[in-house]
Design an enzyme around this catalytic site. Sequence first.
Site, short mmCIF file in Angstrom:
data_model
loop_
_atom_site.label_atom_id
_atom_site.label_comp_id
_atom_site.label_asym_id
_atom_site.label_seq_id
_atom_site.Cartn_x
_atom_site.Cartn_y
_atom_site.Cartn_z
N GLU A 225 -7.75 -1.79 -2.63
CA GLU A 225 -6.99 -0.54 -2.59
C GLU A 225 -7.71 0.35 -1.58
O GLU A 225 -8.78 0.87 -1.87
CB GLU A 225 -6.98 0.14 -3.97
CG GLU A 225 -6.48 -0.73 -5.11
CD GLU A 225 -4.98 -1.00 -5.03
OE1 GLU A 225 -4.28 -0.30 -4.29
OE2 GLU A 225 -4.54 -1.95 -5.70
N CYS A 257 -5.99 9.05 -1.56
CA CYS A 257 -5.58 8.04 -0.58
C CYS A 257 -4.12 8.22 -0.20
O CYS A 257 -3.70 7.87 0.89
CB CYS A 257 -5.80 6.65 -1.15
SG CYS A 257 -4.93 6.41 -2.69
#
Length: 454
Positions: A225, A257
Amino acid sequence: MIIKNPNTGRNMQINTHSISDANNTIEALKENTSWALTTVHQRTAMLKRFRQLLKKNRDQCQDAISKDTGKPRWESLTEVDAAIHKLDATLMAYDYRMNYPDHQSPQKIIQTLHKPLGCVAVIGPFNFPLHIPNGQILPALLSGNTVVVKPSEYSPTISKLTEKLWQMAAQNTPTPIRFVYGDKVIGKHIVNHAKIDGVFFTGSSHAGLVIERACLKKRIPCALEMGGNNALIVEDATDDIINHLTMSAFITAGQRCSCARRVIINRKHEWIIDEWVKAVKQLSINPYPKNDNSFMGPVVLPNVKYELLTKKFNHTTPLLPAKDIGAGGLVQPRIELCAGPLDKELFGPMAMIMLSDSFEESLSLANQSGYGLSCSIYTQSKKKFQHAFHTIEAGIINWNTPTTGASAYAPFGGVKNSGNFRPGGFSMIDHCAIPIASTQSNHIHPIAIKGMHA
Ligand code: NAD
Ligand code: SIN
């Protein structure tokens, strides 16, 4: 090692483990063969005890997260609550993904059973120091893996507290989860350790790609990720869009993110720019614990604040300069108008605005990135959204909602340099066990073989 407290800017000494401590921890987890043999009900019972402890220690966890990251109290509480609720989603994902249909044929049954990977490493980032590792730990343990957690070196307080809660949840059983503290040196060592059977990583694309290569070399699975340079496309707009832009670009001081870093506006809505800059100037930004009613706190990494204040980019015009507004990581967001290609994830409150002449141009600009995590499209036209959905290269594609704000009940992950095309979130369970085909019969039946004379 020494880190800077983002709330005060003062140095903080944190304790780290040695390589030999890490080795001992991995050996102990590898020797724990009993966890994989427990039933899923027994494993669930331990996870429920952990959830109960999180509930009981909700305020303490909030305080620890805010001390490490500077998040306002309200925001750290949403992180603790997300961690508390994650177990329900994980149990649902387990039921949904671990129950393949059996197929009965004469004299045998064909089944798909699951085996855990073994001992897996969870390597976490600083921005959601409780919720993100928790989203990988729960499915890993539920599937029967033992877990070594290497939290971010920038989240020592909440990580120590989480470790203590896991120790309490394990009660008298040999614990299937242990923590190792340190920076990337210890992280690399864990990834490359011969007894690690899988790596679940959340962090920058730079580190993730190094880890991916190491795992390929060892031929072990990894879940990645990673970072993003996310686009938010404005094709249609109303006044309400201003808060959507702020929530996308600057929530958590831009340290998600999923934050929008490129806001691509159809020229017909150029009016948005002044309105947004005005609104961002009004945001209240304070360090913890002064920030009870603030929108955001500081940035955690000192070099990010430095870059926000000093770094110049080609083809850009400042619209709102970053401003140093206090000790530690306090900084006012920066907004620039950008007229050229720029593909950098600066993990803080910074947004680049790009103007486009058509929807097609906006889509093409959005895809001009090596990253592919999240993208939001603001348009009244469902047809345009559907076209964008097929065109945009990203793992999360939203319609008239912010780029941020992940749900525990949906996959979460990216393509290109943002992930390895196999998302986590609700789908994290898929990384945690190997589906094994097994054709079974409780009796040795005769097999007729053609061409064999009796
Ligand atoms: P980082 O990559 O610097 O560090 C993340 C973790 O990896 C830390 O625990 C660190 O010690 C460890 N690490 C670093 N290099 C390593 C290596 N070579 N081998 C093993 N371990 C290593 O990231 P960060 O600064 O903590 O977090 C910010 C980044 O994380 C941003 O890029 C952000 O976009 C990304 N992020 C992604 C997601 C997602 O779900 N896609 C979620 C949160 C954050
Ligand atoms: C993140 O994991 O950094 C962001 C998730 C979200 O936007 O909720």
